[in-house]
Design a protein around this motif. Sequence first.
Motif, short mmCIF file in Angstrom:
data_model
loop_
_atom_site.label_atom_id
_atom_site.label_comp_id
_atom_site.label_asym_id
_atom_site.label_seq_id
_atom_site.Cartn_x
_atom_site.Cartn_y
_atom_site.Cartn_z
N GLY A 1 -1.02 -1.20 -4.50
CA GLY A 1 -1.97 -0.10 -4.50
C GLY A 1 -1.30 1.23 -4.34
O GLY A 1 -0.30 1.35 -3.61
N SER B 1 0.42 4.71 -0.06
CA SER B 1 0.05 6.06 0.33
C SER B 1 0.89 6.54 1.50
O SER B 1 1.19 5.78 2.41
CB SER B 1 -1.43 6.13 0.73
OG SER B 1 -1.75 7.44 1.15
N SER C 1 0.86 -1.18 0.00
CA SER C 1 0.00 0.00 0.00
C SER C 1 0.89 1.23 0.00
O SER C 1 1.63 1.47 0.95
CB SER C 1 -0.90 -0.04 1.24
OG SER C 1 -1.79 1.02 1.27
N CYS D 1 -5.70 1.59 -7.73
CA CYS D 1 -5.36 2.96 -7.38
C CYS D 1 -6.62 3.72 -7.00
O CYS D 1 -7.74 3.30 -7.30
CB CYS D 1 -4.63 3.68 -8.51
SG CYS D 1 -5.63 4.06 -9.95
N THR E 1 -6.28 4.31 -0.28
CA THR E 1 -5.45 3.18 -0.70
C THR E 1 -5.40 2.12 0.41
O THR E 1 -5.52 0.92 0.14
CB THR E 1 -4.02 3.67 -1.04
OG1 THR E 1 -4.13 4.72 -2.00
CG2 THR E 1 -3.15 2.56 -1.57
#
Length: 177
Positions: free
Chosen positions: A71, A9, A7, A104, A16
């Motif tokens: 992601g 972010s 992930s 995304c 996310t």
Amino acid sequence: MNLLILSGSAFPGSHTHAIARTIESLVEQPEHAVTHVDLREYNLPVFGQGKTDDVETLKRLAENADAIIIGTPNYHTSFSGLLKNALDHLSMDEFEMKPVGLYCNSGGMRNSDPLTQLRMVMRGLHAMVLPIQVCTCDADFERTDEGRVLANDELTGRLGVMIDGLVRQSHAETVSI
């Protein structure tokens, strides 16, 4: 199947991260194991500036995964620098012929540009990226006491199809040429 979710972010409680939690809830456990790496919590120096225990942990998790889901938020129609730096620490050793799923989130409207760029990076690492991908926007989420939650059933179903594809591909025999 041993599934790794990366992930990318930089923000806690991100969209996310919420998608990663949805993926975790969709994977049949204990038949399949899921490890979610929230990259913002890892000490990953800028690539080329040394290694940390977290770099070695990330490499080991990626190498031991049967499949990986990546992601990212949409940052200026691309994927996050945090994710780029993490991927720079990895190599074909971790990705070659490994099934990969992509997702995304974009703010106002869905945009697949970050995933198009991630596909090129994954191709360079010799990964097998699934043709199905998931793009969300902020309107696809609800706020609850637990934080953001993906509230779009169609997209949740699409995540399920992605997971099924990863399971099938992780059990498929690959042929070296």
